[in-house]
Scaffold this motif. Structure first.
Motif, mmCIF file in Angstrom:
data_model
loop_
_atom_site.group_PDB
_atom_site.id
_atom_site.type_symbol
_atom_site.label_atom_id
_atom_site.label_comp_id
_atom_site.label_asym_id
_atom_site.label_seq_id
_atom_site.Cartn_x
_atom_site.Cartn_y
_atom_site.Cartn_z
ATOM 1 N N GLN C 58 0.831 -1.201 0.000
ATOM 2 C CA GLN C 58 0.000 0.000 0.000
ATOM 3 C C GLN C 58 0.872 1.259 0.000
ATOM 4 O O GLN C 58 0.582 2.223 -0.689
ATOM 5 N N HIS C 59 1.962 1.199 0.768
ATOM 6 C CA HIS C 59 2.826 2.369 0.876
ATOM 7 C C HIS C 59 3.782 2.518 -0.297
ATOM 8 O O HIS C 59 4.641 3.392 -0.311
ATOM 9 N N LEU C 60 3.674 1.618 -1.258
ATOM 10 C CA LEU C 60 4.370 1.828 -2.529
ATOM 11 C C LEU C 60 3.468 2.550 -3.527
ATOM 12 O O LEU C 60 3.899 2.901 -4.613
ATOM 13 N N ARG C 61 2.213 2.739 -3.170
ATOM 14 C CA ARG C 61 1.289 3.427 -4.059
ATOM 15 C C ARG C 61 0.975 4.797 -3.486
ATOM 16 O O ARG C 61 0.878 4.985 -2.284
ATOM 17 N N CYS C 62 0.828 5.749 -4.362
ATOM 18 C CA CYS C 62 0.603 7.118 -3.931
ATOM 19 C C CYS C 62 -0.483 7.629 -4.834
ATOM 20 O O CYS C 62 -0.258 8.017 -5.967
ATOM 21 N N THR C 73 6.735 7.917 -0.595
ATOM 22 C CA THR C 73 6.592 6.693 -1.389
ATOM 23 C C THR C 73 7.933 6.242 -1.941
ATOM 24 O O THR C 73 8.261 5.054 -1.917
ATOM 25 N N ILE C 74 8.717 7.192 -2.407
ATOM 26 C CA ILE C 74 10.048 6.855 -2.931
ATOM 27 C C ILE C 74 10.954 6.341 -1.801
ATOM 28 O O ILE C 74 11.684 5.365 -1.978
ATOM 29 N N LEU C 75 10.893 6.983 -0.639
ATOM 30 C CA LEU C 75 11.674 6.504 0.501
ATOM 31 C C LEU C 75 11.263 5.085 0.885
ATOM 32 O O LEU C 75 12.112 4.242 1.182
ATOM 33 N N ASN C 76 9.956 4.834 0.877
ATOM 34 C CA ASN C 76 9.484 3.475 1.170
ATOM 35 C C ASN C 76 10.044 2.481 0.158
ATOM 36 O O ASN C 76 10.499 1.398 0.520
ATOM 37 N N MET C 77 9.999 2.871 -1.092
ATOM 38 C CA MET C 77 10.499 1.989 -2.137
ATOM 39 C C MET C 77 11.986 1.680 -1.936
ATOM 40 O O MET C 77 12.403 0.521 -1.993
ATOM 41 N N GLN C 78 12.754 2.733 -1.682
ATOM 42 C CA GLN C 78 14.192 2.508 -1.509
ATOM 43 C C GLN C 78 14.472 1.608 -0.310
ATOM 44 O O GLN C 78 15.330 0.714 -0.360
ATOM 45 N N ALA C 79 13.723 1.838 0.779
ATOM 46 C CA ALA C 79 13.919 1.005 1.967
ATOM 47 C C ALA C 79 13.552 -0.450 1.676
ATOM 48 O O ALA C 79 14.270 -1.375 2.054
ATOM 49 N N LEU C 80 12.437 -0.667 0.967
ATOM 50 C CA LEU C 80 12.025 -2.042 0.665
ATOM 51 C C LEU C 80 13.017 -2.728 -0.259
ATOM 52 O O LEU C 80 13.303 -3.912 -0.098
ATOM 53 N N GLU C 81 13.551 -1.973 -1.220
ATOM 54 C CA GLU C 81 14.555 -2.571 -2.114
ATOM 55 C C GLU C 81 15.783 -3.021 -1.330
ATOM 56 O O GLU C 81 16.351 -4.078 -1.572
ATOM 57 N N ILE D 117 -3.968 -4.700 -4.128
ATOM 58 C CA ILE D 117 -3.618 -4.288 -2.762
ATOM 59 C C ILE D 117 -4.875 -4.044 -1.932
ATOM 60 O O ILE D 117 -4.938 -4.411 -0.754
ATOM 61 N N ALA D 118 -5.899 -3.474 -2.572
ATOM 62 C CA ALA D 118 -7.147 -3.224 -1.837
ATOM 63 C C ALA D 118 -7.775 -4.516 -1.333
ATOM 64 O O ALA D 118 -8.498 -4.522 -0.341
ATOM 65 N N ARG D 119 -7.481 -5.630 -2.011
ATOM 66 C CA ARG D 119 -8.076 -6.907 -1.621
ATOM 67 C C ARG D 119 -7.226 -7.683 -0.620
ATOM 68 O O ARG D 119 -7.686 -8.678 -0.052
#
Lengths: 128, 88, 88, 128
Positions: C58-62, C73-81, D117-119
């Motif tokens: 969810q936090h990869l989507r904005c 969102t970009i920070l989340n992406m970098q952290a997840l990568e 994701i919503a699901r």
């Protein structure tokens, strides 16, 4: 048959303790696990002794008696060292880290989390 | 050391999800599962959660020996707090 | 949109772990499990992974509607990568 | 007994398809699932038709035939709409998003990931 009766009683206390924990009655759970621990020791049953120690740790932790909980989780590790059978160790180490963190002792929290994390990827913490 | 409470919260979050799903499944299974099978299924859930969370938890620790910087560790922590809703 | 490939990689990572653990468990269980039980256990593993990964994905989507910023969102992406070792 | 024989053959093809997929033989898997799909349609068996569609999608995707794969994953969703039985939809939607992403169509990838994701948090994608 005497031994069987004792084992039956031991298992009943373990089961009752788990049920109390699920129902968020940690105090009653603690009493059940104490009885189970005594019976397991009398029978030299290290498998069930470990389950009782784990239950006591969880019950104490639920009541926010973190120092006491650390003692029982350490007992799990001690039984593992004695028997060479490591099931449940990863969870015990994680729980000890949680307790130290709750006590504000972040140094020891970090120390045990490092041990915990190192074990996460390796196989496989059997459930006690 | 400031990431230590985050590890605790992340562990608790994952454990809550694991237990909730496991109990839902065991209820559905009813008596369809022996004691040994039940234990193996519980191990399975632990294995999945542990292996999935290994990376994030590792990246909350900065032990000096790896080339992970304190700065990255803090960024990881902030991202995990956001993503797993760990603010308390 | 630049986070979209990360969602794909994260999904694949989680699915690989899920399948590996599930097959290990099913091997150990052998014939100890009926078809219905097997299905419920597979559902269990999906439930755990889906609920655990919901937050990060969810936090990869904005989507503009939430107050999540593009920057976060970009920070989340970098952290997840980093944390899930997704660089490819 | 005729119907039973057909159902048996259908199930054998599904099983063989899954086995091929596990052994990374997506081409052979595709053939098995095609036969299963034809038999399921002949029998008006929507449950197994969905499994076959899902298998075809996975097999095409494994061979990097992403457009074809999207078609079969969409077929899963179409069968769900027809029957009102949504099992497997979450996975199909995620797979469609993966395929669009592989094709470089990030707009459609994002659109389907949003639905996926919503699901995720809602209950529960039964396995087809």
């Amino acid at each position: 048959p005497r031994d069987d009766a004792n084992k039956g009683e031991l298992m009943r206390h373990l089961k009752a303790g788990k049920k109390c924990l699920r129902e968020n009655n940690a105090q009653a759970a603690f009493v059940e696990f104490e009885k189970a621990l005594a019976l397991a020791r009398k029978a030299n049953d290290t498998v069930e002794e470990k389950k009782a120690a784990r239950g006591l740790g969880a019950s104490a932790q639920r009541q926010r008696n973190f120092k006491e909980a650390i003692g029982y989780h350490q007992l799990v590790l001690k039984i593992s060292r004695r028997t060479g059978e490591q099931s449940g160790d990863t969870e015990a180490i994680g729980a000890i880290a949680d307790c130290y963190t709750e006590l504000g002792d972040l140094e020891n929290g970090a120390k045990y989390y490092d041990r915990y994390i190192a074990r996460l990827e390796a196989d496989d913490d059997e459930v006690v | 050391l400031e990431t230590v409470p985050t590890i605790k919260k992340l562990r608790a979050k994952a454990e809550n999800i694991r237990i909730a799903e496991l109990e839902k499944c065991l209820t559905k299974l009813g008596d369809g599962l022996g004691k040994k099978e039940r234990k193996l299924v519980e191990e399975l859930t632990r294995g999945i959660v542990n292996k999935l969370m290994h990376g994030p938890m590792q990246h909350l620790r900065c032990d000096g020996s790896s080339d992970r910087t304190v700065g990255d560790t803090i960024l990881n922590m902030q991202a995990l707090e956001r993503m797993f809703d760990l603010a308390s």
